[in-house]
Enzyme design. Sequence first.
Site, short mmCIF file in Angstrom:
data_model
loop_
_atom_site.label_atom_id
_atom_site.label_comp_id
_atom_site.label_asym_id
_atom_site.label_seq_id
_atom_site.Cartn_x
_atom_site.Cartn_y
_atom_site.Cartn_z
N VAL A 107 0.85 -1.19 0.00
CA VAL A 107 0.00 0.00 0.00
C VAL A 107 0.89 1.24 0.00
O VAL A 107 1.83 1.34 0.79
CB VAL A 107 -0.92 0.03 1.25
CG1 VAL A 107 -1.70 1.34 1.33
CG2 VAL A 107 -1.88 -1.16 1.23
N GLY A 125 4.37 4.11 3.03
CA GLY A 125 3.94 2.87 2.39
C GLY A 125 4.11 1.72 3.36
O GLY A 125 4.71 1.87 4.42
N LYS A 126 3.57 0.58 3.01
CA LYS A 126 3.77 -0.61 3.83
C LYS A 126 3.41 -1.82 3.01
O LYS A 126 2.56 -1.74 2.11
CB LYS A 126 2.87 -0.57 5.07
CG LYS A 126 3.33 -1.47 6.19
CD LYS A 126 4.42 -0.80 7.00
CE LYS A 126 4.85 -1.57 8.20
NZ LYS A 126 5.67 -0.73 9.11
N GLY A 127 4.04 -2.94 3.33
CA GLY A 127 3.70 -4.18 2.64
C GLY A 127 3.60 -5.32 3.63
O GLY A 127 4.04 -5.21 4.77
N ASP A 170 10.42 -5.11 8.56
CA ASP A 170 9.40 -4.88 9.58
C ASP A 170 9.29 -6.20 10.36
O ASP A 170 10.24 -6.98 10.37
CB ASP A 170 8.07 -4.44 8.94
CG ASP A 170 7.14 -3.78 9.95
OD1 ASP A 170 7.40 -2.64 10.34
OD2 ASP A 170 6.16 -4.41 10.37
#
Length: 407
Positions: free
Chosen positions: A51, A96-98, A137
């Site tokens: 995202v 952002g992040k995944g 992460d």
Amino acid sequence: MASQNFQRAADILELKPDVRAMVLAPERVLTVSVPVKMDNGLITCFEGYRVQHNTTRGPAKGGIRFHPGVTLDEVKALATWMTWKCAVVDIPFGGGKGGVTCNPKKMSVAELERLTRRYTSAILPIIGPDRDIPAPDVYTNAQTMAWIMDTYSMTQGHLVQGVVTGKPIALGGSPGRNEATARGVFNTIECVSQHLKLKIKGSKVVVQGFGNAGSIVAHLLDGAQADVIAVSDSQGCIYDKNGLHIAKLMMHKERTGSVKDFPGSEPISPEELLALECDFLIPAALENSIDSHNAHSIRAKVIAEAANGPLTPEADAIVDAKGVFVIPDILCNAGGVTVSYFEWVQNTQHMAWDVNEVNSRLERVMHRSFAKVLEIHQERKVNMRTAAGVLAIDRVVEATMLRGLYP
Ligand code: GLU
């Protein structure tokens, strides 16, 4: 949670509804299917996400999480937090992040490599050193980043170091990146101890979560002569009223995979851990770990949020009413992404800084950002979380207005 916190800060800034809607909506949401050949020869199809919440101030930036609890909603919230986090410390990145919904603890290294490479190729069209830059992460690390960098580079025909941060140092990673989240937490604890006249030396510390951030911040505080009296991980909680020997505990965790059964410590329950009287409580596990059920029992003077979103809004109200000083996540744990930025800068300039340069630059960023948030907290008479939100949202909105609306 992410939007409740946002609305509170947006109220202070008196943002109009259309502006709120524009900066709150994620710019791009990608869901991918990740088929992986497992060691037993069968194929398992995992679901993955990336995202990009906001890229107004720079490329999207944020980690990739491998965890059984990953959902699209979680990734969206975490991406939103990254936007505010980068803005609080004023680095030129968006959020952002995944994530991939999987249980890496039950997978072999070879399976994890295949999963990482396939996931990378699925999100490849939207990542890149000037577009979206992943990082480690929960349950991903420098090796994961090396695989992502290699997969991306193979498709470009040349090495592209700047596509991910948190890489191994031998592949263009920055010295100090692995410790950066914890070091940033420590820097904000230095600020709060000065502000509240609470000495770190001799203080009592409780750490919830003994992963990368939690274990290293415990180590740094131990080095500053604080007593880390209790820590926990996903398998157990331990207590020693005289302070745990952190270096030995780190070796015990390395050897056994958990803090559980550390010689000389006493096992306690997660509820007892949170209820311990202490100066600094450091939630360094997953989001929502402190909620309306357990927040009442907290007897800490300061909560330093090393994790993203560890307190629910209900818990927040409870600890606020008790007068606990909270260093909010988007400020407290921003050291990781700050040194990610330093890594990306070094990669794009083809040069390397030494660890002292990285750490002193990080300290400057953390101390400056803490001072700015504290100023808003005092001037606007809002809690530190709302103050950090006000600072971050104001910066993103200003950039949005200056850019104007395309077309
Ligand atoms: N995953 C970390 C965070 O939540 C670091 C992100 C990054 O370095 O891009 O802040």
